[in-house]
Design a protein around this motif. Structure first.
Motif, PDB file in Angstrom:
ATOM      1  N   PRO A 368       2.588  12.165 -24.099  1.00 30.14           N
ATOM      2  CA  PRO A 368       3.044  12.500 -22.739  1.00 30.14           C
ATOM      3  C   PRO A 368       1.945  13.083 -21.855  1.00 30.14           C
ATOM      4  O   PRO A 368       2.038  14.214 -21.369  1.00 30.14           O
ATOM      5  N   ALA A 369       0.884  12.313 -21.643  1.00 31.63           N
ATOM      6  CA  ALA A 369      -0.221  12.739 -20.775  1.00 31.63           C
ATOM      7  C   ALA A 369      -0.498  11.654 -19.749  1.00 31.63           C
ATOM      8  O   ALA A 369      -0.325  10.459 -20.023  1.00 31.63           O
ATOM      9  N   ALA A 370      -0.945  12.065 -18.557  1.00 30.30           N
ATOM     10  CA  ALA A 370      -1.293  11.108 -17.508  1.00 30.30           C
ATOM     11  C   ALA A 370      -2.290  11.744 -16.560  1.00 30.30           C
ATOM     12  O   ALA A 370      -2.432  12.974 -16.493  1.00 30.30           O
ATOM     13  N   LEU A 371      -2.982  10.892 -15.815  1.00 33.26           N
ATOM     14  CA  LEU A 371      -3.972  11.314 -14.830  1.00 33.26           C
ATOM     15  C   LEU A 371      -3.464  11.048 -13.422  1.00 33.26           C
ATOM     16  O   LEU A 371      -2.709  10.093 -13.190  1.00 33.26           O
ATOM     17  N   VAL A 372      -3.903  11.878 -12.480  1.00 29.96           N
ATOM     18  CA  VAL A 372      -3.656  11.646 -11.056  1.00 29.96           C
ATOM     19  C   VAL A 372      -4.991  11.678 -10.333  1.00 29.96           C
ATOM     20  O   VAL A 372      -5.795  12.596 -10.541  1.00 29.96           O
ATOM     21  N   ALA A 373      -5.241  10.662  -9.523  1.00 31.89           N
ATOM     22  CA  ALA A 373      -6.467  10.600  -8.723  1.00 31.89           C
ATOM     23  C   ALA A 373      -6.089  10.337  -7.271  1.00 31.89           C
ATOM     24  O   ALA A 373      -5.235   9.495  -6.992  1.00 31.89           O
ATOM     25  N   GLU A 374      -6.736  11.051  -6.355  1.00 29.68           N
ATOM     26  CA  GLU A 374      -6.490  10.846  -4.932  1.00 29.68           C
ATOM     27  C   GLU A 374      -7.660  10.089  -4.318  1.00 29.68           C
ATOM     28  O   GLU A 374      -8.822  10.475  -4.500  1.00 29.68           O
ATOM     29  N   TYR A 375      -7.363   9.008  -3.616  1.00 28.65           N
ATOM     30  CA  TYR A 375      -8.395   8.141  -3.063  1.00 28.65           C
ATOM     31  C   TYR A 375      -8.488   8.296  -1.543  1.00 28.65           C
ATOM     32  O   TYR A 375      -7.581   8.827  -0.893  1.00 28.65           O
ATOM     33  N   ASP A 376      -9.602   7.790  -0.993  1.00 28.63           N
ATOM     34  CA  ASP A 376      -9.827   7.878   0.452  1.00 28.63           C
ATOM     35  C   ASP A 376      -9.450   6.601   1.188  1.00 28.63           C
ATOM     36  O   ASP A 376      -8.929   6.659   2.307  1.00 28.63           O
ATOM     37  N   THR A 377      -9.722   5.446   0.574  1.00 31.20           N
ATOM     38  CA  THR A 377      -9.432   4.163   1.223  1.00 31.20           C
ATOM     39  C   THR A 377      -8.849   3.198   0.204  1.00 31.20           C
ATOM     40  O   THR A 377      -9.052   3.343  -1.006  1.00 31.20           O
ATOM     41  N   VAL A 378      -8.141   2.194   0.691  1.00 29.92           N
ATOM     42  CA  VAL A 378      -7.596   1.159  -0.194  1.00 29.92           C
ATOM     43  C   VAL A 378      -8.723   0.384  -0.864  1.00 29.92           C
ATOM     44  O   VAL A 378      -8.618  -0.023  -2.022  1.00 29.92           O
ATOM     45  N   GLU A 379      -9.829   0.207  -0.149  1.00 34.11           N
ATOM     46  CA  GLU A 379     -10.976  -0.477  -0.748  1.00 34.11           C
ATOM     47  C   GLU A 379     -11.471   0.284  -1.972  1.00 34.11           C
ATOM     48  O   GLU A 379     -11.885  -0.310  -2.972  1.00 34.11           O
ATOM     49  N   GLN A 380     -11.423   1.612  -1.915  1.00 31.50           N
ATOM     50  CA  GLN A 380     -11.817   2.421  -3.068  1.00 31.50           C
ATOM     51  C   GLN A 380     -10.855   2.185  -4.240  1.00 31.50           C
ATOM     52  O   GLN A 380     -11.280   2.086  -5.397  1.00 31.50           O
ATOM     53  N   VAL A 381      -9.572   2.093  -3.958  1.00 28.82           N
ATOM     54  CA  VAL A 381      -8.585   1.816  -4.999  1.00 28.82           C
ATOM     55  C   VAL A 381      -8.881   0.478  -5.671  1.00 28.82           C
ATOM     56  O   VAL A 381      -8.882   0.362  -6.910  1.00 28.82           O
ATOM     57  N   LEU A 382      -9.127  -0.547  -4.876  1.00 27.10           N
ATOM     58  CA  LEU A 382      -9.389  -1.873  -5.430  1.00 27.10           C
ATOM     59  C   LEU A 382     -10.625  -1.848  -6.317  1.00 27.10           C
ATOM     60  O   LEU A 382     -10.675  -2.504  -7.363  1.00 27.10           O
ATOM     61  N   GLU A 383     -11.623  -1.076  -5.922  1.00 25.62           N
ATOM     62  CA  GLU A 383     -12.841  -0.987  -6.717  1.00 25.62           C
ATOM     63  C   GLU A 383     -12.590  -0.220  -8.014  1.00 25.62           C
ATOM     64  O   GLU A 383     -13.097  -0.594  -9.076  1.00 25.62           O
ATOM     65  N   VAL A 384     -11.796   0.846  -7.931  1.00 23.44           N
ATOM     66  CA  VAL A 384     -11.455   1.610  -9.140  1.00 23.44           C
ATOM     67  C   VAL A 384     -10.712   0.734 -10.136  1.00 23.44           C
ATOM     68  O   VAL A 384     -10.990   0.763 -11.346  1.00 23.44           O
ATOM     69  N   LEU A 385      -9.780  -0.069  -9.668  1.00 29.11           N
ATOM     70  CA  LEU A 385      -9.003  -0.916 -10.569  1.00 29.11           C
ATOM     71  C   LEU A 385      -9.889  -1.883 -11.351  1.00 29.11           C
ATOM     72  O   LEU A 385      -9.601  -2.201 -12.505  1.00 29.11           O
ATOM     73  N   THR A 386     -10.967  -2.350 -10.741  1.00 31.95           N
ATOM     74  CA  THR A 386     -11.851  -3.272 -11.459  1.00 31.95           C
ATOM     75  C   THR A 386     -12.590  -2.574 -12.589  1.00 31.95           C
ATOM     76  O   THR A 386     -13.104  -3.237 -13.499  1.00 31.95           O
ATOM     77  N   ARG A 387     -12.658  -1.239 -12.544  1.00 35.19           N
ATOM     78  CA  ARG A 387     -13.342  -0.489 -13.599  1.00 35.19           C
ATOM     79  C   ARG A 387     -12.399  -0.073 -14.725  1.00 35.19           C
ATOM     80  O   ARG A 387     -12.847   0.467 -15.734  1.00 35.19           O
ATOM     81  N   MET A 388     -11.115  -0.275 -14.533  1.00 34.97           N
ATOM     82  CA  MET A 388     -10.138   0.065 -15.566  1.00 34.97           C
ATOM     83  C   MET A 388     -10.077  -1.030 -16.634  1.00 34.97           C
ATOM     84  O   MET A 388     -10.380  -2.192 -16.370  1.00 34.97           O
ATOM     85  N   GLN A 389      -9.679  -0.646 -17.843  1.00 33.84           N
ATOM     86  CA  GLN A 389      -9.405  -1.662 -18.858  1.00 33.84           C
ATOM     87  C   GLN A 389      -8.205  -2.500 -18.418  1.00 33.84           C
ATOM     88  O   GLN A 389      -7.242  -1.958 -17.873  1.00 33.84           O
ATOM     89  N   PRO A 390      -8.233  -3.817 -18.625  1.00 33.30           N
ATOM     90  CA  PRO A 390      -7.035  -4.622 -18.345  1.00 33.30           C
ATOM     91  C   PRO A 390      -5.830  -4.067 -19.092  1.00 33.30           C
ATOM     92  O   PRO A 390      -5.963  -3.490 -20.179  1.00 33.30           O
ATOM     93  N   SER A 391      -4.648  -4.254 -18.524  1.00 34.73           N
ATOM     94  CA  SER A 391      -3.466  -3.569 -19.030  1.00 34.73           C
ATOM     95  C   SER A 391      -2.272  -4.500 -19.166  1.00 34.73           C
ATOM     96  O   SER A 391      -2.286  -5.640 -18.700  1.00 34.73           O
ATOM     97  N   LEU A 392      -1.244  -3.971 -19.815  1.00 34.30           N
ATOM     98  CA  LEU A 392      -0.001  -4.717 -19.955  1.00 34.30           C
ATOM     99  C   LEU A 392       0.729  -4.813 -18.621  1.00 34.30           C
ATOM    100  O   LEU A 392       1.389  -5.817 -18.337  1.00 34.30           O
ATOM    101  N   ALA A 393       0.638  -3.752 -17.811  1.00 31.04           N
ATOM    102  CA  ALA A 393       1.411  -3.710 -16.570  1.00 31.04           C
ATOM    103  C   ALA A 393       0.705  -2.861 -15.521  1.00 31.04           C
ATOM    104  O   ALA A 393      -0.177  -2.053 -15.830  1.00 31.04           O
ATOM    105  N   GLY A 394       1.101  -3.061 -14.290  1.00 29.65           N
ATOM    106  CA  GLY A 394       0.621  -2.252 -13.175  1.00 29.65           C
ATOM    107  C   GLY A 394       1.707  -2.180 -12.116  1.00 29.65           C
ATOM    108  O   GLY A 394       2.451  -3.148 -11.925  1.00 29.65           O
ATOM    109  N   SER A 395       1.826  -1.039 -11.451  1.00 30.89           N
ATOM    110  CA  SER A 395       2.890  -0.844 -10.461  1.00 30.89           C
ATOM    111  C   SER A 395       2.311  -0.485  -9.101  1.00 30.89           C
ATOM    112  O   SER A 395       1.229   0.104  -9.002  1.00 30.89           O
ATOM    113  N   VAL A 396       3.065  -0.829  -8.060  1.00 30.03           N
ATOM    114  CA  VAL A 396       2.687  -0.495  -6.692  1.00 30.03           C
ATOM    115  C   VAL A 396       3.905   0.074  -5.971  1.00 30.03           C
ATOM    116  O   VAL A 396       4.995  -0.504  -6.038  1.00 30.03           O
TER     117      VAL A 396
END
Length: 495
Positions: A368-396
């Motif tokens: 039961p652990a999770a991270l929270v990150a606050e971003y400045d722009t949507v472009e930053q979010v898209l770039e962060v996602l490319t650095r994550m390991q591929p996953s079973l699921a993702g939500s928006v």
């Protein structure tokens, strides 16, 4: 002879479980599966449906005893386990219905007047005996009689299950009930069997008659099986569902819902004490949205629970320490029991810039652990996602169909997740025809495969083309009389 101990997560106390299988016993189980393979494969899909319906009925008839054993070994609680057993029974019936429907066979007949008048017929055929390594966190739905076992039998393959050390007594109880039900319904002896012990599992993967492996569990365990199967004289496929960090993105247009999202996020990542492969592990929200504070408030009010094993509990505590050592900051923790394999919910804040390849921050912390990150722009979010390991699921979570950022986020998640959810949580996987429960490496070892839904059968088949083969020598699904009465795609090409 050594014994597989059965532990209580609530107290840590041990009870003797089943004895480990000897090499001769493993060999006998595999040999029985090999002898059964022809009969299981040649049985009409409607007949296999009857077998799986009998298995489902056996689970339901023995619910009190099976749930009691499962609760002793998992501490997941009677209500949760009763619901899971009911779903496991429903899933068995579902796979029987999928088998009887026949679409998974992909039967096709193509005749051509050109090139001397070719007659081509193609169909998917069963691979043969399948080894199944079930999950610790879903003892019914992803265990001895779970998705892997039922979809393999539905596809015409006998199964040898390796007992899970987290619930060895339940494994045996389920196997005994299922084997009796299958054989009483007419399935060949050897359609289902079980072996116990770590060494028995390795021998199972090495056995020449085993044609494929289904696995649900950790990356470490799954990758070890992938590597071992690849070293065989005849390599075999390993369909390993391992899981990673499943991200959740709140778009700028979704900020007005942050309290609702925070509550849902905490409920989802703590469900089952966070022991879901689909657990959301990272929330990305706009800076200043109040996400950190809202999630922290929810976590502080959360009561913890027991993890499944001493190993999982130890790895969870170590994982929290490693996340902190990698730059994450604990912002809130819940309460929890003191005895046994107890764990408290924990949420940590992380800077988006620290989410990069190779960091512990982008690896799963099971529990039961999770991270929270606050971003400045949507472009930053898209770039962060490319650095994550591929996953079973993702939500928006966004601002509705007119949210201008929604298409870009969905597209990015689609490139690296097996399932994309809008305004919903990834925990909970529907057993349905269109479901895909898988994902790119390392979420799974085979990104095209799903362990849930109608296409789960595809893992345990291979296509064969029959060219100019006389009707009597064709498998029933391709014969002109179509004795199984299943769908066949047919066409005739003229010169």
């Amino acid at each position: 002879m050594s014994t597989e101990l059965s532990y209580s997560p609530r107290t840590g106390s041990a009870t003797p479980g089943p004895t480990h299988s000897t090499p001769a016993e493993v060999e006998a189980a595999v040999a029985a599966a090999a002898r059964a393979a022809g009969g299981v494969a040649s049985a009409a899909p409607a007949e296999r449906r009857g077998w799986l319906e009998a298995l489902a009925a056996a689970l339901e008839a023995d619910v009190d005893r099976l749930v009691a054993i499962a609760d002793e070994e998992s501490a997941l609680g009677g209500p949760r386990l009763r619901g899971e057993l009911a779903k496991a029974a429903a899933n068995a019936r579902y796979y029987g219905a999928v088998s009887a429907g026949g679409a998974w066979l992909g039967a096709r007949v193509q005749r051509s007047d050109a090139d001397g008048g070719l007659d081509l017929r193609r169909v998917n055929v069963p691979l043969g005996p399948v080894a199944v390594f079930g999950a610790s966190n879903f003892p019914f739905q992803f265990g001895t009689v779970g998705h892997d076992t039922c979809s393999a039998i539905a596809a015409g393959c006998p199964v040898v299950v390796k007992a899970h050390p987290a619930h060895p007594r339940l494994t045996i109880a389920l196997a005994e009930a299922a084997i009796a039900a299958l054989e009483s319904a007419g399935a060949p002896a050897g359609t289902l069997s079980v072996v116990v012990g770590f060494d028995a599992g390795l021998s199972l993967v090495d056995a020449p008659a085993i044609a494929a492996v289904g696995f649900t569990g950790s990356q470490r365990g799954g990758l070890a099986l992938v590597e071992r199967a690849a070293r065989r004289e005849v390599p075999i496929p390993v369909f390993a569902e391992m899981g990673t960090v499943n991200p959740v993105v709140v778009t700028p247009a979704g900020v007005g819902r942050i309290a609702q999202v925070a509550a849902g996020f905490v409920e989802s990542f703590t469900l089952g004490a966070g022991q879901f492969c689909t657990k959301p592990g990272l929330l990305l929200a706009p800076r200043g949205s109040g996400a950190v504070e809202a999630v922290g408030e929810q976590v502080r009010a959360h009561e913890g629970a027991w993890l499944l094993t001493a190993g999982i509990a130890g790895a969870y505590r170590e994982g929290i320490s490693e996340l902190e050592g990698s730059g994450a900051e604990v912002i809130a923790a819940g309460s929890g029991p003191d005895a046994g394999y107890a764990a408290t919910a924990t949420v940590l804040r992380v800077d988006p810039a620290d989410l990069r390849r190779g960091s512990r921050l982008v690896e799963e912390c099971f529990g039961p652990a999770a991270l929270v990150a606050e971003y400045d722009t949507v472009e930053q979010v898209l770039e962060v996602l490319t650095r994550m390991q591929p996953s079973l699921a993702g939500s928006v979570f966004g601002g509705g169909a007119g949210d201008v950022d929604l298409p870009a986020v969905v597209a990015r998640l689609s490139a690296q997740a097996g399932r994309v959810i809008v305004d919903g949580w990834p925990t909970g996987v529907a057993c349905a025809d269109a479901m895909h429960h898988g994902g790119p490496w390392p979420a799974t070892s085979r990104p095209e495969a799903t362990s849930v839904g109608a296409h789960a059968l595809d893992r345990f088949t291979r296509p064969v083309c029959y060219q100019d083969v006389p009707d009597a020598a064709l498998p029933p699904a391709l014969q002109d009389a179509n004795p199984w009465r299943l769908p066949v795609e047919a066409d005739h090409t003229q010169a």
